[in-house]
Design a protein around this motif. Structure first.
Motif, PDB file in Angstrom:
ATOM      1  N   ASN A   1       0.840  -1.197   0.000  1.00 45.37           N
ATOM      2  CA  ASN A   1       0.000   0.000   0.000  1.00 45.37           C
ATOM      3  C   ASN A   1       0.875   1.247   0.000  1.00 45.37           C
ATOM      4  O   ASN A   1       1.800   1.386   0.823  1.00 45.37           O
ATOM      5  N   VAL A   2       0.581   2.140  -0.924  1.00 40.61           N
ATOM      6  CA  VAL A   2       1.356   3.363  -1.077  1.00 40.61           C
ATOM      7  C   VAL A   2       0.609   4.502  -0.392  1.00 40.61           C
ATOM      8  O   VAL A   2      -0.573   4.736  -0.668  1.00 40.61           O
ATOM      9  N   MET A   3       1.327   5.216   0.464  1.00 41.30           N
ATOM     10  CA  MET A   3       0.703   6.308   1.208  1.00 41.30           C
ATOM     11  C   MET A   3       0.991   7.669   0.599  1.00 41.30           C
ATOM     12  O   MET A   3       0.195   8.608   0.774  1.00 41.30           O
ATOM     13  N   PHE A   4       2.096   7.781  -0.147  1.00 41.60           N
ATOM     14  CA  PHE A   4       2.499   9.096  -0.628  1.00 41.60           C
ATOM     15  C   PHE A   4       2.677   9.055  -2.143  1.00 41.60           C
ATOM     16  O   PHE A   4       3.126   8.044  -2.707  1.00 41.60           O
ATOM     17  N   PRO A   5       2.352  10.138  -2.828  1.00 40.73           N
ATOM     18  CA  PRO A   5       2.442  10.154  -4.294  1.00 40.73           C
ATOM     19  C   PRO A   5       3.850   9.968  -4.829  1.00 40.73           C
ATOM     20  O   PRO A   5       4.017   9.507  -5.959  1.00 40.73           O
ATOM     21  N   ASP A   6       4.852  10.304  -4.046  1.00 44.46           N
ATOM     22  CA  ASP A   6       6.213  10.201  -4.543  1.00 44.46           C
ATOM     23  C   ASP A   6       6.909   8.917  -4.093  1.00 44.46           C
ATOM     24  O   ASP A   6       8.139   8.861  -4.036  1.00 44.46           O
TER      25      ASP A   6
ATOM     26  N   ASP B   1     -11.927  12.967  -6.751  1.00 44.57           N
ATOM     27  CA  ASP B   1     -12.772  12.476  -5.657  1.00 44.57           C
ATOM     28  C   ASP B   1     -13.691  11.383  -6.198  1.00 44.57           C
ATOM     29  O   ASP B   1     -14.445  11.591  -7.157  1.00 44.57           O
ATOM     30  N   SER B   2     -13.656  10.224  -5.590  1.00 46.77           N
ATOM     31  CA  SER B   2     -14.443   9.087  -6.063  1.00 46.77           C
ATOM     32  C   SER B   2     -15.760   8.924  -5.323  1.00 46.77           C
ATOM     33  O   SER B   2     -16.511   7.979  -5.605  1.00 46.77           O
TER      34      SER B   2
ATOM     35  N   ARG C   1     -13.219   2.319  -3.960  1.00 44.89           N
ATOM     36  CA  ARG C   1     -11.962   2.712  -3.327  1.00 44.89           C
ATOM     37  C   ARG C   1     -11.980   4.233  -3.150  1.00 44.89           C
ATOM     38  O   ARG C   1     -11.973   4.980  -4.135  1.00 44.89           O
ATOM     39  N   PRO C   2     -12.020   4.706  -1.951  1.00 43.27           N
ATOM     40  CA  PRO C   2     -12.090   6.163  -1.741  1.00 43.27           C
ATOM     41  C   PRO C   2     -10.799   6.850  -2.170  1.00 43.27           C
ATOM     42  O   PRO C   2      -9.692   6.353  -1.944  1.00 43.27           O
ATOM     43  N   VAL C   3     -10.980   7.986  -2.843  1.00 40.49           N
ATOM     44  CA  VAL C   3      -9.853   8.794  -3.297  1.00 40.49           C
ATOM     45  C   VAL C   3     -10.095  10.224  -2.820  1.00 40.49           C
ATOM     46  O   VAL C   3     -11.164  10.798  -3.058  1.00 40.49           O
ATOM     47  N   ARG C   4      -9.083  10.791  -2.152  1.00 38.25           N
ATOM     48  CA  ARG C   4      -9.219  12.160  -1.659  1.00 38.25           C
ATOM     49  C   ARG C   4      -9.027  13.151  -2.803  1.00 38.25           C
ATOM     50  O   ARG C   4      -8.217  12.932  -3.705  1.00 38.25           O
ATOM     51  N   SER C   5      -9.764  14.213  -2.766  1.00 38.03           N
ATOM     52  CA  SER C   5      -9.655  15.235  -3.796  1.00 38.03           C
ATOM     53  C   SER C   5      -8.573  16.233  -3.421  1.00 38.03           C
ATOM     54  O   SER C   5      -8.195  16.362  -2.248  1.00 38.03           O
TER      55      SER C   5
END
Length: 656
Positions: free
Chosen positions: A429-434, A492-493, A506-510
């Motif tokens: 699981n990836v927590m950060f975009p980078d 935002d999903s 799968r929730p995605v934050r905006s």
């Protein structure tokens, strides 16, 4: 001294005085040359008189063109014993009919001439003075007109009552003179009448399902033997599990035809054969199970499909289907059968990955299984039986580092795309975009795209036909891109959380602005929508395309739900395109019908919310009046389509 034969006078209308021995006096008067007694001419005793004249020969002598002495009967008929046939009939030679006169211009027409347009007269029924038995069906002789001297048969023939004629012959015994080049009208009608075409018997429902399997489904999962080879092997009756494969093929084919209740019967029959006591575990059983798994997954029987998938994977590993030697040991020395076993393993591998990827319930078990099975060849080579030596996954991975330029099949690129899907599912699981893991995974996806040869960059083969293997390879890669980048995007999903027919939400934050992950996600979704526009029926694709289109629709609607976007008109067209594809797929696959209803319902809800926002004046800031009217008209058109689609959906789902 035998009497001298002289032909009777020509019936041309001249008087009897044209003969040198005939008299123009009355029949009872004698001349210096000939004396006539009654109507029979006799010769006098004067030595200087000319030889006796016979006015006409009897019928037998006339037929044989022989001299006749005019006797009753003649000497020839007496000698040959045909006295009964010796009869005399006036000759018609030279007769040209009555002469023309100024007062009667039509008198010159021959009344005895038979015209082509007239029907023939009745057949010969007897011998009469005015009929000719030598010309069957000829018109009777007519007497001359008063203007010319008529031919008097009494001068040549005695009284008819004193003659004895033979009995009338039967019609069958009369020789008929006809033109051999003219066919009888009845025979001609029979000859020209076209024979009715022989209609082949109507195909039974199992036969139609078998043909539908190869016509609609086979290109998407081409691991079963080609039809010709399969029928040949089935005829030899050498494989006990081949009927199990046939039962599974009938079930798949029944999804594409109007089979009615037979669909459930075909499914039950296929499953019973797979679970039958004493059934042998071999490659054919794996093929049958895999077909049933695909059919159940597309029919919203995902739990049953996962159960069979676990059994199928266990059987495949038990019989060493994942090893290179299996194809050689069980291929009977036939390259096509060996290729079929390789394809069976790799199609099971791909299907395991797609089921795990789109449903996110299983974990792609076969990804962790070691295998050295050769990669499949091109589809055309498989159909024609021209199977090259198979290459391995190691050859595929090292192709950029070798001097040898090797060409790999579309199926091989499909396997490589499914392997990238397995790598994605093994990511933490990836927590950060980078995160570094994201970059590594993106490197695999980008390398797959960048190193495609020119003939594999689109979904068409060298004959400009759809390459279904490359089609699946491309949409697997696009789906991997969305699954990798969507959780890290600012889309935002929450507005699309009701679309869960293929996978849970799968929730995605905006976020405040687009980042690189959003760009990857939106681009991949647009590429999937573009694949819908291929000039082939959407139902010719594998049913897994349903969940890929649904995934693309989730991205589009998440973006559409934003308050203000620049390319809203184009985005709405993308959504409409996806809804239309799901609608077409729903004609075959029940899972597509469920996804179609969910996507359409979410699109309607987003549309209503955006219409409510248009009430506020701040919404139209920056718009011209023309742009406002165009936007409103486009929105009304989309809403009408959504409402019609909703009515159609209710009509489809209500009988169930």
């Amino acid at each position: 001294m035998e009497p001298f034969l002289q032909e009777a006078p020509h019936c041309n209308g001249a008087s009897s005085s044209s003969s040198p021995t005939a008299s123009s006096d009355s029949p009872g008067t004698a001349t210096s040359g000939t004396v006539r007694s009654g109507s029979v001419a006799t010769t006098t005793s004067q030595p200087s008189a000319p030889p006796p004249s016979v006015p006409a020969a009897c019928l037998p002598c006339r037929t044989k063109h022989l001299r006749c002495d005019g006797g009753r009967p003649c000497s020839r008929c007496t000698a040959t014993g045909i006295v009964a046939e010796c009869a005399y009939v006036a000759s018609r030679r030279g007769y040209k009919g009555p002469r023309r006169t100024p007062n009667n211009p039509t008198s010159g027409a021959n009344p005895n001439k038979r015209h082509a347009s007239s029907s023939p007269p009745p057949p010969y029924a007897g011998t009469t003075p005015d009929s000719c038995p030598m010309m069957l069906g000829h018109a009777p002789v007519t007497m001359a007109t008063p203007s010319v001297h008529a031919f008097n048969p009494s001068v040549v023939l005695p009284d008819q009552s004193q003659l004895s004629f033979p009995s009338t012959p039967s019609v069958a015994s009369i020789p008929v003179y006809r033109n051999n080049y003219m066919m009888d009208t009845t025979a001609m009608a029979l000859a020209t009448q076209a024979a009715p075409p022989i209609q082949p018997p109507a195909a039974t429902l199992p036969e139609r399902c078998f043909e539908a399997f190869y016509h609609y489904f086979y290109a998407g999962h081409p691991f079963v033997l080609p039809k010709g080879k399969l029928l040949e092997l089935l005829k030899s009756n050498s494989e006990p599990n081949l009927p199990v494969v046939m039962a599974a093929m009938r079930y798949i084919g029944s999804l594409y035809v109007d089979a009615g209740p037979a669909k459930a019967r075909f499914l039950d029959e296929a499953i019973q054969l797979c679970y039958a006591q004493g059934v042998r575990k071999d490659g054919f059983l794996i093929q049958a199970l895999l077909l049933i798994i695909v059919g159940l997954d597309g029919s919203c029987e995902q739990a049953k499909a996962r159960e069979l998938l676990a059994i199928c994977e266990r059987y495949a590993i038990e019989i060493d289907l994942n090893k290179r030697e299996f194809a050689v040991m069980h291929g009977r020395g036939d390259p096509i059968i060996e290729e079929s076993w390789r394809r069976t393993w790799w199609d099971l591998y791909v299907c395991d990955g797609m089921i795990a990827g789109v449903h996110r319930v299983t974990n792609f078990l076969l990804f962790d299984i070691l295998t050295d099975v050769g990669l499949p060849c091109e589809e055309e080579e498989y159909r024609k039986g021209c199977i090259p030596s198979p290459m391995s996954l190691e050859d595929f991975d090292d192709k950029e580092f070798q001097d040898e330029d090797r060409e790999f099949s579309s199926f091989a690129y499909r396997v490589a795309a499914a392997r990238n899907l397995g790598r994605l599912m093994r990511m933490p699981n990836v927590m950060f975009p980078d995160a570094a893991e994201v970059d590594k995974m993106e490197a695999h996806l980008s390398n797959w795209r960048m190193h495609l040869p020119d003939n594999k960059r689109d979904d068409l083969d060298k004959n400009c036909q759809l390459d279904e293997m490359m089609f699946q390879a491309h949409f697997i890669t696009h789906a991997c891109t969305i699954m990798l980048h969507q959780p890290l995007s600012q889309l935002d999903s929450s507005p699309v959380q009701a679309v869960n027919s293929c996978a849970p939400h799968r929730p995605v934050r905006s976020g405040d602005q687009y980042n690189a992950h959003t760009k990857h996600t939106v681009t991949a979704a647009c590429e999937i929508s573009k694949m819908v526009t291929q000039a082939v029926p959407v139902t010719s694709h594998t049913h897994f395309f349903t969940c890929v289109v649904t995934l693309s629709s989730i991205v589009h609607m998440s973006k559409w739900a934003l308050y203000m976007i620049e390319d809203e008109a184009d985005l709405r067209q993308q959504i409409r395109l996806n809804i239309g594809a799901l609608n077409k797929l729903s004609k075959v696959w029940k899972a597509a019908n469920t996804a179609w209803g969910q996507v359409k319902g979410v699109a309607q809800e987003i549309y209503r919310q955006k219409k409510a926002q248009q009430i506020t004046p701040a919404f139209w800031v920056g718009y011209t009046q023309e742009q406002m009217m165009t936007s409103i008209q486009a929105d009304d058109s989309i809403m009408n389509e959504f409402n019609q689609g909703l009515i159609a959906q209710v009509g489809v789902t209500q009988p169930q």
